[in-house]
Design a protein around this motif. Structure first.
Motif, PDB file in Angstrom:
ATOM      1  N   GLY A 323       0.944  -1.280  -0.111  1.00  0.00           N
ATOM      2  CA  GLY A 323       0.140   0.019   0.004  1.00  0.00           C
ATOM      3  C   GLY A 323       0.883   1.132  -0.050  1.00  0.00           C
ATOM      4  N   HIS A 324       2.252   1.250   0.533  1.00  0.00           N
ATOM      5  CA  HIS A 324       3.105   2.269   0.617  1.00  0.00           C
ATOM      6  C   HIS A 324       3.749   2.657  -0.606  1.00  0.00           C
ATOM      7  N   THR A 325       3.843   1.489  -1.518  1.00  0.00           N
ATOM      8  CA  THR A 325       4.411   1.637  -2.848  1.00  0.00           C
ATOM      9  C   THR A 325       3.582   0.694  -3.830  1.00  0.00           C
ATOM     10  N   THR A 326       4.038   0.856  -4.958  1.00  0.00           N
ATOM     11  CA  THR A 326       3.598  -0.057  -6.137  1.00  0.00           C
ATOM     12  C   THR A 326       3.678  -1.577  -5.710  1.00  0.00           C
ATOM     13  N   GLY A 327       2.378  -2.156  -5.927  1.00  0.00           N
ATOM     14  CA  GLY A 327       2.382  -3.681  -5.741  1.00  0.00           C
ATOM     15  C   GLY A 327       3.560  -4.604  -6.337  1.00  0.00           C
ATOM     16  N   MET A 328       3.988  -4.050  -7.541  1.00  0.00           N
ATOM     17  CA  MET A 328       5.092  -4.781  -8.121  1.00  0.00           C
ATOM     18  C   MET A 328       6.375  -4.745  -7.399  1.00  0.00           C
ATOM     19  N   ALA A 329       6.565  -3.874  -6.189  1.00  0.00           N
ATOM     20  CA  ALA A 329       7.877  -3.827  -5.419  1.00  0.00           C
ATOM     21  C   ALA A 329       7.396  -4.688  -4.203  1.00  0.00           C
ATOM     22  N   VAL A 330       6.265  -5.326  -4.085  1.00  0.00           N
ATOM     23  CA  VAL A 330       5.952  -6.186  -2.688  1.00  0.00           C
ATOM     24  C   VAL A 330       6.249  -7.485  -3.161  1.00  0.00           C
ATOM     25  N   PRO A 331       7.530  -8.072  -2.750  1.00  0.00           N
ATOM     26  CA  PRO A 331       7.681  -9.476  -2.644  1.00  0.00           C
ATOM     27  C   PRO A 331       6.871 -10.229  -1.694  1.00  0.00           C
ATOM     28  N   THR A 332       6.810 -11.551  -1.555  1.00  0.00           N
ATOM     29  CA  THR A 332       6.305 -12.377  -0.589  1.00  0.00           C
ATOM     30  C   THR A 332       7.265 -12.700   0.528  1.00  0.00           C
ATOM     31  N   PHE A 333       6.880 -12.517   1.708  1.00  0.00           N
ATOM     32  CA  PHE A 333       7.739 -12.880   2.592  1.00  0.00           C
ATOM     33  C   PHE A 333       7.453 -14.298   3.238  1.00  0.00           C
ATOM     34  N   VAL A 334       8.583 -14.982   3.182  1.00  0.00           N
ATOM     35  CA  VAL A 334       8.291 -16.623   3.311  1.00  0.00           C
ATOM     36  C   VAL A 334       9.248 -17.114   4.365  1.00  0.00           C
ATOM     37  N   VAL A 335       8.985 -18.006   5.210  1.00  0.00           N
ATOM     38  CA  VAL A 335       9.787 -18.789   6.010  1.00  0.00           C
ATOM     39  C   VAL A 335       9.906 -20.088   5.378  1.00  0.00           C
ATOM     40  N   ASP A 336      10.962 -20.540   4.937  1.00  0.00           N
ATOM     41  CA  ASP A 336      11.403 -21.616   4.337  1.00  0.00           C
ATOM     42  C   ASP A 336      11.381 -22.998   5.512  1.00  0.00           C
ATOM     43  N   ALA A 337      10.092 -23.604   5.626  1.00  0.00           N
ATOM     44  CA  ALA A 337       9.907 -24.423   6.727  1.00  0.00           C
ATOM     45  C   ALA A 337      11.074 -25.582   7.081  1.00  0.00           C
ATOM     46  N   PRO A 338      11.783 -25.307   8.243  1.00  0.00           N
ATOM     47  CA  PRO A 338      12.735 -26.543   8.723  1.00  0.00           C
ATOM     48  C   PRO A 338      11.995 -27.895   8.458  1.00  0.00           C
ATOM     49  N   GLY A 339      12.755 -28.691   8.055  1.00  0.00           N
ATOM     50  CA  GLY A 339      12.283 -30.142   7.948  1.00  0.00           C
ATOM     51  C   GLY A 339      11.709 -30.326   6.599  1.00  0.00           C
ATOM     52  N   GLY A 340      11.792 -29.426   5.614  1.00  0.00           N
ATOM     53  CA  GLY A 340      11.322 -29.592   4.227  1.00  0.00           C
ATOM     54  C   GLY A 340       9.727 -29.281   4.130  1.00  0.00           C
ATOM     55  N   GLY A 341       9.368 -28.554   4.919  1.00  0.00           N
ATOM     56  CA  GLY A 341       8.017 -28.127   4.956  1.00  0.00           C
ATOM     57  C   GLY A 341       7.741 -27.058   3.782  1.00  0.00           C
ATOM     58  N   GLY A 342       8.670 -26.488   3.176  1.00  0.00           N
ATOM     59  CA  GLY A 342       8.558 -25.641   2.021  1.00  0.00           C
ATOM     60  C   GLY A 342       8.342 -24.365   2.355  1.00  0.00           C
ATOM     61  N   LYS A 343       8.152 -23.419   1.526  1.00  0.00           N
ATOM     62  CA  LYS A 343       7.892 -22.064   1.721  1.00  0.00           C
ATOM     63  C   LYS A 343       6.478 -21.561   2.070  1.00  0.00           C
ATOM     64  N   ILE A 344       6.516 -20.876   3.279  1.00  0.00           N
ATOM     65  CA  ILE A 344       5.174 -20.566   4.108  1.00  0.00           C
ATOM     66  C   ILE A 344       5.223 -19.134   3.942  1.00  0.00           C
ATOM     67  N   PRO A 345       4.164 -18.475   3.392  1.00  0.00           N
ATOM     68  CA  PRO A 345       4.099 -17.059   3.338  1.00  0.00           C
ATOM     69  C   PRO A 345       3.618 -16.549   4.720  1.00  0.00           C
ATOM     70  N   VAL A 346       4.263 -15.447   5.147  1.00  0.00           N
ATOM     71  CA  VAL A 346       3.919 -14.799   6.455  1.00  0.00           C
ATOM     72  C   VAL A 346       3.665 -13.285   6.162  1.00  0.00           C
ATOM     73  N   MET A 347       2.510 -12.853   6.562  1.00  0.00           N
ATOM     74  CA  MET A 347       2.272 -11.419   6.443  1.00  0.00           C
ATOM     75  C   MET A 347       1.431 -10.884   7.465  1.00  0.00           C
ATOM     76  N   PRO A 348       1.381  -9.270   7.503  1.00  0.00           N
ATOM     77  CA  PRO A 348       0.556  -8.942   8.564  1.00  0.00           C
ATOM     78  C   PRO A 348      -0.858  -9.250   8.228  1.00  0.00           C
TER      79      PRO A 348
END
Length: 422
Positions: A323-348
């Protein structure tokens, strides 16, 4: 249009007599990677205490810094954001309680040496253990630097056979090490073999060379890659100071060859753990035609706990972007889960509450609004040929999505104790 800095490598005594032709040759860069303290001392000031720390650290971990990246390291203060990513520190010898050699279980999920098959429709193919630079925050430090070899042709062929036999695989990610440390011919062998497989739709390459050795992105390389479209390249800028005239030219050369560029940033303490730095980085990436893709929470690899921040810091950064800048500049924040759980998106949390008819939402300004659902909320899915296709290639193969599709009523752990009762 903004002009990016072109660092003069001749300001470094070690490189003052290097011909420009050599400096711009990626093979010269690889041959002259900085691996020892004596060479490093010719590039940056190192006091006795720092030298002792380096000696201890290099007993356990390797160092490799390309001459180019050495030329953009800060010279005037010891905690420069570029230098921190390249020069070992004594902090790497601290092993935190949760550190792991293979936190993402890439080796565990490997049906064939060199290949990881975790997600249903895509695989990771580690074509080499060699990187042009040993980044201090590397999640694969268990292999990179210790085994300076490319995957053998025989091993690659076995990986290709696995991909060919598993028709659910539509996406192949080449990584390592760094695939761009291979020669054009060696890399083309892998790409051409993957491209021959009918069910593989896209090929991705993960590489940090546009950041640490932009000389590698030659016209010959780009001309080879564009024969095998669709090709995607994800690179790895962590700070705006890594974007130079040279790295800009490398990224634009790839983009001009029709290769879509993405960036995967790792959230690093004292490097980029600041909303303002991250916003500037995302803006600068778009200027050089690289789309911000992921911000990663730093992994639980051995010896990099000093780089890790809280997960809430990553959420704060997204809060300052969305919201503070263009959506093209907003990546996805992820935790690559330990144990092979894969990328889990985390957001406000933008969803505040809900009833059976309305959702209470808030925006980046703090404005609270509602969205009213239609009276008829049920979708009439399953009408078209995509859902009716006999091979069901678009149906979910596993996970919660199977519950939502109605193919399963419940999921349970494989070793559920009550299922084993007599």
């Amino acid at each position: 249009m903004k002009e990016y800095k072109r660092h003069d490598y001749r300001e470094i005594e070690l490189y003052k007599d290097v011909p420009e032709e050599d400096w711009n040759n990626w093979k010269w860069q690889l041959r002259n990677v900085v691996k020892d303290i004596d060479t490093l001392k010719k590039i940056m000031p190192i006091d006795e205490s720092m030298e002792q720390d380096l000696e201890k650290c290099l007993e356990k971990f390797t160092m490799a810094i390309t001459p180019y990246y050495a030329s953009i390291m800060e010279k005037d203060y010891p905690r420069g954001v570029v230098r921190l990513q390249a020069v070992p520190t004594i902090n790497e010898l601290h092993v935190a309680a949760d550190d792991q050699d293979d936190p993402l279980h890439e080796d565990v999920d490997s049906p064939v040496p060199g290949l990881t098959h975790r997600y249903p429709d895509r695989v990771l193919l580690l074509v080499t253990h060699i990187c042009s630079m040993n980044c201090r925050h590397c999640t694969r430090r268990r292999m990179v630097g210790d085994h300076d070899t490319h995957l053998t042709r025989e091993s690659i062929d076995k990986c290709i056979d696995y991909i060919r036999e598993h028709k659910e695989i539509r996406d192949v990610l080449l990584s390592g090490g760094d695939p761009f440390t291979l020669t054009d011919d060696a890399l083309e062998y892998v790409i051409s073999k993957v491209r021959e497989i009918d069910h593989v739709e896209i090929i991705r390459i993960g590489s940090r060379t546009p950041v640490v050795m932009p000389q590698r992105i030659t016209d010959d390389l780009c001309n080879m890659l564009k024969k095998y479209h669709p090709i995607y390249v994800n690179t790895h800028f962590n700070h705006p100071d890594e974007i130079t005239a040279d790295s800009k030219e490398a990224c634009e050369r790839l983009a001009n060859a029709g290769i879509q560029m993405g960036n995967q940033t790792v959230l690093l303490r004292d490097v980029n753990d600041c909303p303002n730095i991250m916003k500037k980085l995302m803006h600068e990436l778009l200027r050089i035609r690289v789309k911000p893709y992921y911000i990663y929470q730093c992994d639980l690899s051995v010896g990099i706990s000093h780089f890790r921040t809280s997960i809430t810091k990553g959420m704060e950064i997204i809060e300052n972007l969305r919201g503070h800048t263009t959506g093209m500049a907003v990546p996805t924040f992820v935790v690559d889960a330990p144990g092979g759980g894969g990328k889990i998106p985390v957001m406000p949390n933008y969803l505040l509450s809900q009833s059976d008819r309305r959702f209470a939402l808030r925006n980046y300004e703090g404005v609270i609004t509602t969205y009213t659902q239609p009276e008829e909320v049920f979708s009439n899915c399953g009408r078209c040929n995509i859902c009716k296709e006999s091979d069901k290639q678009y149906k979910p193969l596993d996970g919660v999505a199977k519950l939502l599709s109605g193919e399963k009523l419940y999921l349970e752990p494989a070793n559920l104790k009550r299922r084993k009762r007599d």
